[in-house]
Design an enzyme around this catalytic site. Structure first.
Site, PDB file in Angstrom:
ATOM      1  N   GLN A  11       0.837  -1.220   0.000  1.00 57.23           N
ATOM      2  CA  GLN A  11       0.000   0.000   0.000  1.00 57.23           C
ATOM      3  C   GLN A  11       0.865   1.261   0.000  1.00 57.23           C
ATOM      4  O   GLN A  11       0.716   2.137  -0.844  1.00 57.23           O
ATOM      5  CB  GLN A  11      -0.874   0.043   1.252  1.00 57.23           C
ATOM      6  N   ASP A 101       0.599   2.822  15.506  1.00 57.95           N
ATOM      7  CA  ASP A 101      -0.116   3.332  16.681  1.00 57.95           C
ATOM      8  C   ASP A 101      -0.334   2.232  17.717  1.00 57.95           C
ATOM      9  O   ASP A 101      -0.564   2.518  18.886  1.00 57.95           O
ATOM     10  CB  ASP A 101      -1.469   3.914  16.252  1.00 57.95           C
ATOM     11  N   TYR A 124       1.569  -8.066  17.666  1.00 58.75           N
ATOM     12  CA  TYR A 124       1.964  -7.170  16.575  1.00 58.75           C
ATOM     13  C   TYR A 124       2.644  -5.911  17.122  1.00 58.75           C
ATOM     14  O   TYR A 124       3.768  -5.574  16.726  1.00 58.75           O
ATOM     15  CB  TYR A 124       0.729  -6.805  15.738  1.00 58.75           C
TER      16      TYR A 124
HETATM   17  N1  LIG Z   1      -1.747  -1.011   7.140  1.00 51.88           N
HETATM   18  C1  LIG Z   1      -1.943  -0.304   8.248  1.00 51.88           C
HETATM   19  O1  LIG Z   1      -3.089  -0.024   8.639  1.00 51.88           O
HETATM   20  C2  LIG Z   1      -0.767   0.197   9.064  1.00 51.88           C
HETATM   21  C3  LIG Z   1      -1.004   0.941  10.220  1.00 51.88           C
HETATM   22  C4  LIG Z   1       0.079   1.405  10.954  1.00 51.88           C
HETATM   23  C5  LIG Z   1       1.367   1.113  10.542  1.00 51.88           C
HETATM   24  N2  LIG Z   1       1.564   0.370   9.418  1.00 51.88           N
HETATM   25  C6  LIG Z   1       2.943   0.070   9.008  1.00 51.88           C
HETATM   26  O2  LIG Z   1       3.170   0.723   7.765  1.00 51.88           O
HETATM   27  C7  LIG Z   1       4.076  -0.044   6.976  1.00 51.88           C
HETATM   28  C8  LIG Z   1       3.520  -0.249   5.580  1.00 51.88           C
HETATM   29  O3  LIG Z   1       2.261  -0.914   5.663  1.00 51.88           O
HETATM   30  P1  LIG Z   1       1.404  -1.277   4.365  1.00 51.88           P
HETATM   31  O4  LIG Z   1      -0.022  -1.214   4.768  1.00 51.88           O
HETATM   32  O5  LIG Z   1       1.894  -0.505   3.201  1.00 51.88           O
HETATM   33  O6  LIG Z   1       1.804  -2.816   4.190  1.00 51.88           O
HETATM   34  P2  LIG Z   1       1.577  -3.760   2.914  1.00 51.88           P
HETATM   35  O7  LIG Z   1       0.580  -3.181   1.986  1.00 51.88           O
HETATM   36  O8  LIG Z   1       1.319  -5.139   3.445  1.00 51.88           O
HETATM   37  O9  LIG Z   1       2.997  -3.707   2.208  1.00 51.88           O
HETATM   38  C9  LIG Z   1       4.105  -4.381   2.749  1.00 51.88           C
HETATM   39  C10 LIG Z   1       5.004  -4.788   1.604  1.00 51.88           C
HETATM   40  O10 LIG Z   1       6.109  -5.548   2.129  1.00 51.88           O
HETATM   41  C11 LIG Z   1       6.156  -6.820   1.472  1.00 51.88           C
HETATM   42  N3  LIG Z   1       6.670  -7.836   2.397  1.00 51.88           N
HETATM   43  C12 LIG Z   1       5.987  -8.597   3.280  1.00 51.88           C
HETATM   44  N4  LIG Z   1       6.832  -9.417   3.925  1.00 51.88           N
HETATM   45  C13 LIG Z   1       8.056  -9.170   3.420  1.00 51.88           C
HETATM   46  C14 LIG Z   1       9.343  -9.709   3.670  1.00 51.88           C
HETATM   47  N5  LIG Z   1       9.544 -10.697   4.567  1.00 51.88           N
HETATM   48  N6  LIG Z   1      10.399  -9.211   2.987  1.00 51.88           N
HETATM   49  C15 LIG Z   1      10.227  -8.227   2.071  1.00 51.88           C
HETATM   50  N7  LIG Z   1       9.029  -7.678   1.785  1.00 51.88           N
HETATM   51  C16 LIG Z   1       7.956  -8.154   2.454  1.00 51.88           C
HETATM   52  C17 LIG Z   1       4.735  -7.099   1.064  1.00 51.88           C
HETATM   53  O11 LIG Z   1       4.698  -8.068   0.028  1.00 51.88           O
HETATM   54  P3  LIG Z   1       3.394  -9.001  -0.136  1.00 51.88           P
HETATM   55  O12 LIG Z   1       2.235  -8.057  -0.323  1.00 51.88           O
HETATM   56  O13 LIG Z   1       3.695  -9.829  -1.335  1.00 51.88           O
HETATM   57  O14 LIG Z   1       3.261  -9.766   1.144  1.00 51.88           O
HETATM   58  C18 LIG Z   1       4.301  -5.712   0.587  1.00 51.88           C
HETATM   59  O15 LIG Z   1       4.803  -5.440  -0.699  1.00 51.88           O
HETATM   60  C19 LIG Z   1       4.336  -1.329   7.782  1.00 51.88           C
HETATM   61  O16 LIG Z   1       5.524  -1.177   8.527  1.00 51.88           O
HETATM   62  C20 LIG Z   1       3.170  -1.411   8.744  1.00 51.88           C
HETATM   63  O17 LIG Z   1       3.506  -2.097   9.942  1.00 51.88           O
HETATM   64  C21 LIG Z   1       0.524  -0.091   8.664  1.00 51.88           C
END
Ligand SMILES: NC(=O)c1ccc[n+]([C@@H]2O[C@H](COP(=O)([O-])OP(=O)(O)OC[C@H]3O[C@@H](n4cnc5c(N)ncnc54)[C@H](OP(=O)(O)O)[C@@H]3O)[C@@H](O)[C@H]2O)c1
Length: 287
Positions: A11, A101, A124
């Site tokens: 995302q 958060d 988490y």
């Molecule tokens: N989403 C939320 O609501 C939220 C809220 C607060 C903080 N965050 C933080 O914000 C950051 C970005 O979140 P996001 O929502 O953009 O996450 P996302 O959409 O799941 O994107 C994560 C990316 O990392 C890849 N990935 C997963 N496991 C991996 C690994 N072992 N090695 C390398 N790449 C890997 C995923 O690939 P695949 O898709 O192929 O698995 C995806 O491309 C994260 O650190 C998350 O903890 C997210």
């Protein structure tokens, strides 16, 4: 500047990939070919690429699954961050990493600032906090960004919809939609966050930042606003967290204040309903 972007089809990663080429040479890396948990390979690949900056968006963030699988959660969210920080120190690049958060327990009733004490309630949040500690203790040249309730256009059915897309999909199914009405958050647009990160990496203001859209709502209120803006009228019911019965405990209040970014005079975020409008317009889902 040469930037390596880990998780470039996620995302946040895909939004960063849209805008970063304006200011840097960007090398996108994708899972599973590039897996942050394979430390030796990560080190070798980065050594070959010689970046100035690495942005790590990879995470294991399916919160209830983390509860069942703490090992996998800590491997991606903490150990891999330690390994990246060590590699950054050795190879001399700066590192951008994201946290959540959910490092807070939600006992506060006003927005959490960067210097508030974390106290996570679930695996988490604990694993992400461990990642934060590794990063902060091992590497000076880091940007650590906590955000909340992210949604971005890269969400897909296979990967598990983000909240907005899930609500839009459920509205088409004609059933009653039950959403918790006692957890306060700030929904945050991945596109806007990417813009702020692009601004931040052009500075040397290293350290911890809270970066979210402005304002707050419960998940139920967020759903109400999604349906209002999309011109949909499904049966929507607000319930409490206990009745919802998720496996992982979640904070009842995890609104973040962008305190440090505001003090430093970085560009502000829009209010969350306005950011939602932009997202729905981009998806062609606005009424
Ligand atoms: N989403 C939320 O609501 C939220 C809220 C607060 C903080 N965050 C933080 O914000 C950051 C970005 O979140 P996001 O929502 O953009 O996450 P996302 O959409 O799941 O994107 C994560 C990316 O990392 C890849 N990935 C997963 N496991 C991996 C690994 N072992 N090695 C390398 N790449 C890997 C995923 O690939 P695949 O898709 O192929 O698995 C995806 O491309 C994260 O650190 C998350 O903890 C997210």
């Amino acid at each position: 500047m040469k930037v390596v972007l880990i998780g470039a089809d996620g995302q946040l990663g895909s939004e960063l990939l849209k805008i970063l080429p304006r200011l840097a040479t960007v090398v996108p890396l994708y899972y599973p070919e590039f897996d942050v948990t394979q430390a030796q390979k990560v080190r070798a690949v980065l050594n070959g690429l010689r970046p100035d900056l690495v942005i790590n968006t990879a995470a294991f963030h399916r919160v209830d699954e983390c509860e069942d699988n703490p090992q996998a959660s800590f491997l991606v969210n903490a150990i891999a961050v330690r390994d990246l920080a060590l590699t950054a120190r050795e190879q001399g690049f700066a590192l951008v990493h994201f946290s959540t958060d959910y490092v807070f327990d939600g006992r506060k009733t006003s927005p959490y600032e960067e210097n508030d004490s974390p106290a996570p309630l679930n695996v988490y949040g604990t694993s992400k906090l461990a990642g934060e500690f590794f990063l902060r203790s091992l590497l000076d040249k880091h940007f650590l960004v906590r955000t909340c309730g992210l949604y971005g256009t890269a969400s897909s059915r296979e990967k598990g919809y983000n909240f907005v897309d899930r609500m839009l999909a459920l509205a088409g199914e004609g059933k009653t939609i039950r959403v918790v009405n006692d957890q306060w958050v700030t929904p945050t647009s991945a596109a806007e966050l990417a813009e702020r990160v692009a601004e931040l990496i052009q500075t040397s203001h290293y350290g911890l930042f809270h970066l979210t859209n402005e304002g707050k709502c419960t998940w139920f209120e967020f759903a109400q606003e999604i349906f209002r803006q999309a011109g949909l009228n499904p049966r929507l019911e607000g319930i409490d967290s206990r009745s919802f019965g998720a496996r992982a405990r979640r904070p009842l209040y995890s609104v973040l204040e962008n305190k440090r970014a505001n003090v430093l005079g970085l560009k502000g975020f829009s209010a969350w309903p306005a950011a939602l409008t932009a997202y729905l317009e981009e998806k062609g889902a606005r009424a």
